[in-house]
Design an enzyme around this catalytic site. Structure first.
Site, PDB file in Angstrom:
ATOM      1  N   HIS A  45       0.790  -1.063  -0.212  1.00 46.62           N
ATOM      2  CA  HIS A  45       0.155  -0.150  -0.006  1.00 46.62           C
ATOM      3  C   HIS A  45       0.931   1.528  -0.046  1.00 46.62           C
ATOM      4  O   HIS A  45       0.453   2.320  -0.743  1.00 46.62           O
ATOM      5  CB  HIS A  45      -1.014   0.027   1.314  1.00 46.62           C
ATOM      6  N   HIS A  76       8.790  45.138   1.061  1.00 45.66           N
ATOM      7  CA  HIS A  76       9.116  43.551   1.025  1.00 45.66           C
ATOM      8  C   HIS A  76       9.805  43.381  -0.005  1.00 45.66           C
ATOM      9  O   HIS A  76       9.047  42.703  -1.045  1.00 45.66           O
ATOM     10  CB  HIS A  76       7.600  43.183   1.225  1.00 45.66           C
TER      11      HIS A  76
HETATM   12 ZN   LIG Z   1      -6.074  -6.103   0.009  1.00 42.42          ZN
END
Ligand SMILES: [Zn+2]
Length: 440
Positions: free
Chosen positions: A266, A345
């Protein structure tokens, strides 16, 4: 690729089933609902107050240990990969996955129960073309686990996967094009498998209360334990392909490409999904028109000033270049050396302050909200900004294209917009902005 455009699809009607959740071992009912064009897949927690939804997008990825978890704010849904794989592979682009718990019923550990429910609901074509990510150059992803994923150009969506267990036992290889028919026959029935050493400690800690030999195959040494015999001699690699499909579904676009995966997991799958999504964002950013349209489609400065109350030096949008549907819009601001903020700035080194870019995002998002509300009796107030990143400095002479996309309009009180600023084809800043509506 066929010459006729492929259309987006949703479910024909709602359908669901009940079962046990893997981690808590509780009863959970899952119901799939049809959803409109460009909605994508969203999970809905019916058990929580206000029934919050979570976009099945890689930006919402929270955890990849053992299963894939997504979340928004404090709301989570776990183990989303099998239902996502089934929806994606069976050709469903837009759907709501409603659940009364924080994870779907685990079923038999495969995608079969989700395929069954999708078939009961039916799949129906919609009136907008599908969005594809065409792989143009190879991409690859390597993880410390030994996982290696390579994405190659292809006219179809293919996966070639090699799975290998401890000491390379149970090494299996399979290569296939992913179509609804092939997925249903070859991939959906393949069940989750786990190694005994990995689950023992989880069982001891009571972290997989719903886990049993009815919803997973357990491998102990050379022994394969399960209630039902193996459904395929190479069931493990098939399940790995199932997980790849589910994790890559988080890209949001369908992929024309060939995934070559070695020992995938995963974590690596999600990293590849993230890389693809990032490349898609980059492509979206550089597809901004170079010549500005006039008349219909955009707003000129006068029209912008009729909507926004901001005036010099705080008007940060010169014009709206165009709208895409109801939820997307692109504004433009030319940054001149005469901007008052450059004086301080910084003296001798003018750089546009990041907060002014956030202000520009908020103003473009407000115009989108105004157009959506189609009423001037209420006004959107900028409430908070999340995930703000400043990636590159903006200098005098730059032209900023400000992209805003409404991702959530909860009731009619709150709205969320995902925004980014682009200069010379590069994203210079991004953020997620929240708005609340108040009566004028
Ligand atoms: Zn799975």
């Amino acid at each position: 690729m066929s010459s006729t455009p492929e259309f987006q699809h949703t479910l024909g009607k709602a359908a669901g089933f009940s079962g046990t959740s893997l981690h808590k071992g509780e009863k959970v009912t899952l119901k799939l609902h049809p959803a409109p064009v460009d909605h994508g897949i969203k999970f809905k927690r019916k058990d929580l107050q206000d029934e919050p939804t979570i976009d099945a997008k890689i930006d919402n990825l929270k955890m990849v240990e053992r299963a894939t978890t997504i979340g928004e704010g404090s709301v989570r849904v776990h183990t989303v990969e099998h239902v996502l794989a089934a929806l994606f592979a069976m050709g469903v682009d837009n759907a709501i996955v409603e659940m009364d718990a924080n994870e779907p019923p685990i079923g038999d550990g495969s995608a079969q129960p989700y395929v069954d429910v999708i078939k009961r609901a039916g799949v129906a074509a919609q009136e907008a073309p599908r969005k594809f990510f065409d792989v143009r150059e190879s991409m690859h992803m390597e993880a410390k686990t030994g996982a290696l994923l390579i994405l190659l150009p292809d006219k179809t969506f293919r996966i070639s996967c090699t799975q290998a267990g401890p000491n390379n036992r149970f090494t299996q290889f399979l290569s296939m094009e992913v179509t609804p028919a092939i997925f249903e026959r070859e991939i959906a029935p393949a069940r989750t498998f786990v190694y005994y050493e990995d689950v023992q400690s989880l069982m001891d800690k009571n972290l997989i209360k719903g886990g049993s030999l009815e919803n997973a195959i357990v491998v102990r040494g050379d022994a394969v334990l399960s209630k039902e015999p193996l459904r395929f001699t190479d069931e493990f690699v098939r399940h790995k392909i199932l997980d790849i499909i589910g994790d890559l579904a988080l890209v949001g676009h369908r992929i024309h490409g060939h995934v070559v995966a070695v020992k995938p997991g995963h974590g690596a799958n999600a990293e590849l999904a993230r890389a693809v999504a990032r490349e898609q964002t980059r492509r979206d950013a550089i597809s901004v028109p170079r010549t500005l349209p006039t008349g219909e489609g955009g707003f000129n400065t006068d029209e912008v000033m009729q909507i926004l109350p901001h005036r010099y030096p705080f008007l940060m949008v010169d014009r709206i270049v165009g709208f895409e549907g109801e939820t997307k819009c692109i504004g433009m601001k030319t940054v001149s050396i005469n901007e008052p903020f450059f004086q301080g700035h910084f003296p001798g080194h003018p750089v546009m302050p990041g907060v002014m870019q956030v202000e520009a995002m908020a103003q473009v998002a407000s115009i989108l909200l105004f157009k959506l509300a189609k009423t001037s009796s209420r006004v959107g107030y900028f409430m908070s900004a999340d995930e703000v990143k400043f990636r590159k400095p903006v200098f005098p002479g730059d032209t900023i294209f400000i992209h805003a996309e409404l991702t959530k309009a909860r009731g009619n009180r709150l709205a969320k917009a995902k925004c980014h600023c682009v200069v010379n084809d590069a994203v210079v800043s991004e953020g997620e902005l929240m708005f609340t509506f108040l009566d004028r």
